[in-house]
Design an enzyme around this catalytic site. Sequence first.
Site, PDB file in Angstrom:
ATOM      1  N   LYS A  20       1.107   4.286  -2.935  1.00 51.94           N
ATOM      2  CA  LYS A  20       0.931   5.878  -2.619  1.00 51.94           C
ATOM      3  C   LYS A  20       2.068   6.648  -2.727  1.00 51.94           C
ATOM      4  O   LYS A  20       2.116   7.813  -3.338  1.00 51.94           O
ATOM      5  CB  LYS A  20       0.475   5.959  -1.128  1.00 51.94           C
ATOM      6  CG  LYS A  20      -1.032   5.235  -0.752  1.00 51.94           C
ATOM      7  CD  LYS A  20      -2.095   6.031  -1.833  1.00 51.94           C
ATOM      8  CE  LYS A  20      -3.448   5.208  -1.789  1.00 51.94           C
ATOM      9  NZ  LYS A  20      -4.590   5.699  -2.453  1.00 51.94           N
TER      10      LYS A  20
ATOM     11  N   TYR B 267       0.865  -1.391   0.046  1.00 52.52           N
ATOM     12  CA  TYR B 267      -0.022   0.092   0.137  1.00 52.52           C
ATOM     13  C   TYR B 267       0.691   1.132  -0.168  1.00 52.52           C
ATOM     14  O   TYR B 267       0.643   2.255  -0.763  1.00 52.52           O
ATOM     15  CB  TYR B 267      -0.876   0.179   1.266  1.00 52.52           C
ATOM     16  CG  TYR B 267      -1.743   1.143   1.535  1.00 52.52           C
ATOM     17  CD1 TYR B 267      -2.925   1.251   0.777  1.00 52.52           C
ATOM     18  CD2 TYR B 267      -1.089   2.148   2.183  1.00 52.52           C
ATOM     19  CE1 TYR B 267      -3.785   2.559   0.940  1.00 52.52           C
ATOM     20  CE2 TYR B 267      -2.110   3.329   2.342  1.00 52.52           C
ATOM     21  CZ  TYR B 267      -3.358   3.558   1.629  1.00 52.52           C
ATOM     22  OH  TYR B 267      -4.238   4.499   2.002  1.00 52.52           O
TER      23      TYR B 267
END
Length: 254
Positions: free
Chosen positions: A164, A160
């Site tokens: 980002k 994740y």
Amino acid sequence: MNRFDLGGKRAFVTGAASGLGQAIAIALAEAGAHVACFDLPRAAGQDETLAAISATGNRVLALEGDVTDRSSIEAAFDRAERELGEIDIAANSAGIANVSAAETMPQSQFLRMMDINLNGLFWSCQVEGRRMLERGRGSILNMASICGSTAIPGLEQVHYDATKAAVIRLTKSLAAEWAGRGVRVNCLSPGFMATPMNSRPEVAENVRKFAEMTPMKRMGQPHEVGGPAVFLASEAASYCTGVDLNIDGGFLSI
């Protein structure tokens, strides 16, 4: 203050059914925009999003599709422009989150995260950007995270975080590439927000810790992302491109 007014503008929002995408879609409508809401078929929360936008008196359009399928985004964007008019603003909020220890993470879990959070966001930017570049105007907002700038102790989400960080860099690169052609590209980096994504069982025990780690000593509320989104989408931010705007209660100031 009229530079913040989005009256007469048309917006296309991915991930609009819930969480921060929902908050952004509603905020854009409250500022005057007509909004096309793109999300998975039968996505939970879509009815609430549509009702809230309808209550503003602006037009709303529900669109179904999957950001991992570029043709799906293109078909939805085409329909949005046919029914609402030329899209001025795009907000790319579709994304997922989950956790796994890096050393045991299955390949399928890593690749799915990349496919939705990074690849899907780029396909969205590509579809939106091509149309905006043809007209020489437009504003694109991408959903990043403070996790793209720092690792959070106790959260095993290297996949994740990597997406980002890539979204922040992708946003800045697109901004530089398109700046001279009338299209602005910025991103929002929320901190710990009280959204359904942060109500997942695997992070429930961390919610209190998240609040304590934040200088404001609380989780952010989804609507607190709406104002920054309206700003970056509006003429008030006409000289802002390549911005990564932190909405984190002061977390990255520590």
